[in-house]
Structure formats: C-alpha cells, structure tokens
Design an enzyme around this catalytic site. Structure first.
Site, PDB file in Angstrom:
ATOM      1  CB  SER A 144      -0.868   0.009   1.260  1.00  0.00           C
ATOM      2  OG  SER A 144      -1.542   1.240   1.390  1.00  0.00           O
ATOM      3  CE1 TYR A 157      -4.542  -2.340   5.627  1.00  0.00           C
ATOM      4  CE2 TYR A 157      -3.735  -0.099   5.285  1.00  0.00           C
ATOM      5  CZ  TYR A 157      -4.220  -1.298   4.773  1.00  0.00           C
ATOM      6  OH  TYR A 157      -4.380  -1.447   3.421  1.00  0.00           O
ATOM      7  CE  LYS A 161      -1.732  -4.189   3.532  1.00  0.00           C
ATOM      8  NZ  LYS A 161      -2.061  -5.070   2.410  1.00  0.00           N
TER       9      LYS A 161
HETATM   10  N1  LIG Z   1      -8.811  -0.345  -0.943  1.00  0.00           N
HETATM   11  C1  LIG Z   1      -7.731   0.382  -0.731  1.00  0.00           C
HETATM   12  O1  LIG Z   1      -7.764   1.614  -0.699  1.00  0.00           O
HETATM   13  C2  LIG Z   1      -6.428  -0.294  -0.549  1.00  0.00           C
HETATM   14  C3  LIG Z   1      -6.303  -1.635  -0.296  1.00  0.00           C
HETATM   15  N2  LIG Z   1      -5.072  -2.188  -0.119  1.00  0.00           N
HETATM   16  C4  LIG Z   1      -4.924  -3.599   0.153  1.00  0.00           C
HETATM   17  O2  LIG Z   1      -5.583  -4.344  -0.850  1.00  0.00           O
HETATM   18  C5  LIG Z   1      -5.899  -5.616  -0.350  1.00  0.00           C
HETATM   19  C6  LIG Z   1      -7.306  -5.966  -0.784  1.00  0.00           C
HETATM   20  O3  LIG Z   1      -8.209  -5.065  -0.185  1.00  0.00           O
HETATM   21  P1  LIG Z   1      -9.489  -4.493  -0.917  1.00  0.00           P
HETATM   22  O4  LIG Z   1      -9.698  -5.152  -2.191  1.00  0.00           O
HETATM   23  O5  LIG Z   1      -9.380  -3.030  -0.880  1.00  0.00           O
HETATM   24  O6  LIG Z   1     -10.599  -4.877   0.144  1.00  0.00           O
HETATM   25  P2  LIG Z   1     -11.823  -5.895   0.147  1.00  0.00           P
HETATM   26  O7  LIG Z   1     -12.379  -5.808   1.511  1.00  0.00           O
HETATM   27  O8  LIG Z   1     -12.718  -5.645  -1.011  1.00  0.00           O
HETATM   28  O9  LIG Z   1     -11.162  -7.326  -0.086  1.00  0.00           O
HETATM   29  C7  LIG Z   1     -10.509  -8.008   0.935  1.00  0.00           C
HETATM   30  C8  LIG Z   1     -10.386  -9.449   0.528  1.00  0.00           C
HETATM   31  O10 LIG Z   1      -9.590 -10.118   1.505  1.00  0.00           O
HETATM   32  C9  LIG Z   1     -10.291 -11.257   1.946  1.00  0.00           C
HETATM   33  N3  LIG Z   1      -9.930 -11.560   3.318  1.00  0.00           N
HETATM   34  C10 LIG Z   1     -10.074 -10.798   4.417  1.00  0.00           C
HETATM   35  N4  LIG Z   1      -9.609 -11.437   5.503  1.00  0.00           N
HETATM   36  C11 LIG Z   1      -9.173 -12.642   5.066  1.00  0.00           C
HETATM   37  C12 LIG Z   1      -8.591 -13.757   5.693  1.00  0.00           C
HETATM   38  N5  LIG Z   1      -8.361 -13.784   7.009  1.00  0.00           N
HETATM   39  N6  LIG Z   1      -8.288 -14.836   4.937  1.00  0.00           N
HETATM   40  C13 LIG Z   1      -8.518 -14.854   3.605  1.00  0.00           C
HETATM   41  N7  LIG Z   1      -9.070 -13.817   2.953  1.00  0.00           N
HETATM   42  C14 LIG Z   1      -9.387 -12.727   3.673  1.00  0.00           C
HETATM   43  C15 LIG Z   1     -11.746 -10.937   1.780  1.00  0.00           C
HETATM   44  O11 LIG Z   1     -12.458 -12.152   1.685  1.00  0.00           O
HETATM   45  P3  LIG Z   1     -13.866 -12.400   2.450  1.00  0.00           P
HETATM   46  O12 LIG Z   1     -14.787 -11.309   1.975  1.00  0.00           O
HETATM   47  O13 LIG Z   1     -14.256 -13.745   1.986  1.00  0.00           O
HETATM   48  O14 LIG Z   1     -13.567 -12.298   3.897  1.00  0.00           O
HETATM   49  C16 LIG Z   1     -11.712 -10.181   0.470  1.00  0.00           C
HETATM   50  O15 LIG Z   1     -11.699 -11.081  -0.604  1.00  0.00           O
HETATM   51  C17 LIG Z   1      -5.689  -5.554   1.159  1.00  0.00           C
HETATM   52  O16 LIG Z   1      -4.472  -6.196   1.487  1.00  0.00           O
HETATM   53  C18 LIG Z   1      -5.575  -4.070   1.427  1.00  0.00           C
HETATM   54  O17 LIG Z   1      -4.753  -3.801   2.536  1.00  0.00           O
HETATM   55  C19 LIG Z   1      -3.938  -1.457  -0.220  1.00  0.00           C
HETATM   56  C20 LIG Z   1      -4.016  -0.141  -0.470  1.00  0.00           C
HETATM   57  C21 LIG Z   1      -5.241   0.550  -0.658  1.00  0.00           C
HETATM   58  C1  LIG Z   2      -8.419   1.017   3.650  1.00  0.00           C
HETATM   59  C2  LIG Z   2      -7.887   2.371   3.327  1.00  0.00           C
HETATM   60  O1  LIG Z   2      -8.879   3.151   2.746  1.00  0.00           O
HETATM   61  C3  LIG Z   2      -6.790   2.302   2.346  1.00  0.00           C
HETATM   62  O2  LIG Z   2      -5.900   1.282   2.696  1.00  0.00           O
HETATM   63  C4  LIG Z   2      -4.713   1.608   2.267  1.00  0.00           C
HETATM   64  O3  LIG Z   2      -3.760   0.874   2.336  1.00  0.00           O
HETATM   65  C5  LIG Z   2      -4.712   2.977   1.685  1.00  0.00           C
HETATM   66  O4  LIG Z   2      -3.636   3.712   2.076  1.00  0.00           O
HETATM   67  C6  LIG Z   2      -5.973   3.543   2.175  1.00  0.00           C
HETATM   68  O5  LIG Z   2      -5.770   4.178   3.412  1.00  0.00           O
END
Ligand SMILES: NC(=O)C1=CN([C@@H]2O[C@H](COP(=O)(O)OP(=O)(O)OC[C@H]3O[C@@H](n4cnc5c(N)ncnc54)[C@H](OP(=O)(O)O)[C@@H]3O)[C@@H](O)[C@H]2O)C=CC1
Ligand SMILES: C[C@H](O)[C@@H]1OC(=O)[C@H](O)[C@@H]1O
Length: 254
Positions: A144, A157, A161
């Site tokens: 991230s 968090y 990351k």
């Molecule tokens: N959205 C953002 O702004 C940003 C996101 N990220 C990172 O991107 C990644 C994906 O997040 P994002 O797509 O935004 O969020 P979502 O909440 O849409 O997706 C999260 C996914 O992770 C799964 N998940 C959560 N906990 C577990 C677990 N214990 N075991 C297996 N699967 C799990 C969920 O599955 P289920 O629903 O089945 O629990 C879901 O498929 C994360 O690592 C997040 O930190 C990084 C930067 C920015």
């Molecule tokens: C979940 C937040 O909106 C998201 O997660 C990250 O890793 C980004 O920096 C945003 O803060």
C-alpha cells in the site's frame, strides 16, 4: 497480447475488490486462476463464474490466511486443479479503522496476523512449490501507499503494509537464485469494501480526492494491469521493486 497464457495464478482474498479484479485480469490474460477467500463464499463463486463465463478456468478455496495450514492447502488445491504454480498474488487484507490510544490488542493482533503473517505464509508456500517445480515464478504482494505514509486510524495497519513491502524485498534476494521474482504494488485509495464505511464521510472523501493529481479515487480494476504486468514475463528483470498505483497521491505534497 495475452501475458499469462497457460500459467497458474493464485490470488488470496479474491472474493471482492482488488483481489477479484486481479483474478479476472489474470484470467483475461490466459491464466488458470485459483482464488482464496475467507467468508464471502457467494462472491468467490461469482468470481469463478465470471471467469468461466468468459471461457477461463478457475477454482475457489476457502481459508483464513492467518493460519499457515491455509497456505499449504491453497497451493496444493491449485496444483491439483491445474498441475503447476506460476504466480502468487498475496492480496488478502483487513483494515478495521481504530484510534491509537485505545486500540484493542485483539484488533492489533488480528490485523498483523491476517495482513503480514498471512502474506508470509502464502508467499512461502508458493515459493516452496515453485522451487520444487524448478521453473521459477513470480510473487506479487499487495502492499500500500500506507507502507510509506501514516494514517491516524491505521496505526495497526500501516506497519503491516510496510512489512509486506519489506517482505518482498527480502524474498527477492532469497528467491532470485531460483528464478522467482518478488515485487509489490502500492495502491493508493481504492474504492472497495475495505473502506466503504470510512469513505461514506463525504468531507474525507473530497479531501482524499483533492490530493490526487489524476483527480479521482482508484477502482479495483486500476490494479489489474500493474499486477498482471509484474506477474508476467514482460517484467522478467524486475524484482524487489514496488510500484505505486495511486493516481499520483504520494508525490503531491503541495
Ligand atoms: N482499498 C484500498 O484503498 C487499498 C487496499 N489495499 C490492500 O488491498 C488488499 C485488498 O483489499 P481491498 O480489495 O481493498 O478490500 P476488500 O475488503 O474488497 O477485499 C478483501 C479481501 O480479503 C479477503 N480476506 C479478508 N480477511 C481474510 C482472511 N483472514 N483470509 C482470507 N481472505 C481474507 C476478503 O475475503 P472475504 O470477503 O471472503 O472475507 C476479500 O476477498 C488488502 O491487502 C488491502 O490492505 C492497499 C491499499 C489501498
Ligand atoms: C483502507 C484504506 O482506505 C486504504 O488502505 C490503504 O492501504 C490505503 O492507504 C488507504 O488508506
């Protein structure tokens, strides 16, 4: 040009958001795809159905990434289904926003276990299978922009990351001799389930958007191209790298 033709791509946390977009993006580039999810079985099955409807092959495997046995079971299931392992996209993560001074220990520990330990176990299990296979591979971790900057309600968090970013750097060194490349993507603020409640605050949403030179928050699909690129042979000499995918937010100080 299809960049992942015939390869097997594993994606953790692919029922929704970035993981789902990465899985569908990999399938569009010719990959057979194995997705992991924790709780959202219907959404995971709909991801598989979307890939199959487009002529691709996919399986969904339930499991909590915080547990080491989930990683070995996921890699084994993918290998059983498709015969080989080429790419691991370690994406699953949680971000339960909470203030620092009263952070419950269980929230801190769960966030660390899912985001950092989960990435570690998944990348290690995939790397073991790739080494045994003897043909190299690629690991792409979803870190991230938060690996580089802080967040008031993300003190539990952002270190995870930064840890994932660091894990890819060290793994790149450990695995280079096996032809396994390890890179991370650093998304900015992407509209997904993880921040739906947080970004319901319109004032915060406007403030975040105003910081982005490209003028909009990200969509999950914005990550598909960068992840497919790093997974593919187009990035054959890229390892230990981190690719910001943030619309320019990080560099916009003033
Ligand atoms: N959205 C953002 O702004 C940003 C996101 N990220 C990172 O991107 C990644 C994906 O997040 P994002 O797509 O935004 O969020 P979502 O909440 O849409 O997706 C999260 C996914 O992770 C799964 N998940 C959560 N906990 C577990 C677990 N214990 N075991 C297996 N699967 C799990 C969920 O599955 P289920 O629903 O089945 O629990 C879901 O498929 C994360 O690592 C997040 O930190 C990084 C930067 C920015
Ligand atoms: C979940 C937040 O909106 C998201 O997660 C990250 O890793 C980004 O920096 C945003 O803060």
């Amino acid at each position: 040009m299809r960049l992942l033709e015939g390869k097997t791509v594993l994606v953790t946390g692919a029922s929704t958001g970035i993981g789902r977009a990465a899985a569908i993006g990999a399938a569009k580039h010719g990959a057979n795809v194995a997705i992991n999810y924790a709780a959202s079985a219907e959404k995971a099955e709909s991801c598989v159905a979307e890939i199959e409807a487009a002529g691709g092959r996919a399986i969904a495997v339930q499991g909590d990434v915080a547990l080491p046995e989930t990683a070995t079971a996921f890699v084994t299931a993918a290998k059983d289904a498709f015969g080989r392992i080429d790419v691991m996209v370690s994406n699953a993560g949680i971000c339960p926003f909470h203030s620092f001074l009263d952070m419950p220990p269980e929230t801190l520990e769960r966030t660390m276990r899912v985001n950092l330990h989960g990435a570690y176990y998944m990348c290690q299990a995939a790397a073991r299978a790739m080494v045994a296979q003897g043909e190299g591979g690629a690991i792409v971790a979803v870190s991230s922009i938060s690996a580089l900057v802080g967040g008031e309600f993300q003190t539990h968090y952002t270190p995870t990351k930064a840890g994932v970013h660091s894990l890819m750097q060290s793994a790149a060194i450990a695995l280079g001799r096996h032809g396994i490349r390890c890179n991370s993507v650093l998304p900015g603020t992407i509209l997904t389930e993880i921040n739906r409640d947080d970004l319901a605050d319109q004032e915060k949403r406007d403030r975040m958007t105003a910081r982005i030179p490209l003028g909009r928050l990200g969509e999950a699909e914005d990550l598909a191209g960068p992840i497919v690129f790093l997974a593919s042979d187009m990035a054959a000499y890229v390892t230990g790298a981190a690719l910001l995918v943030d619309g320019g937010a990080y560099v916009n100080l003033q």
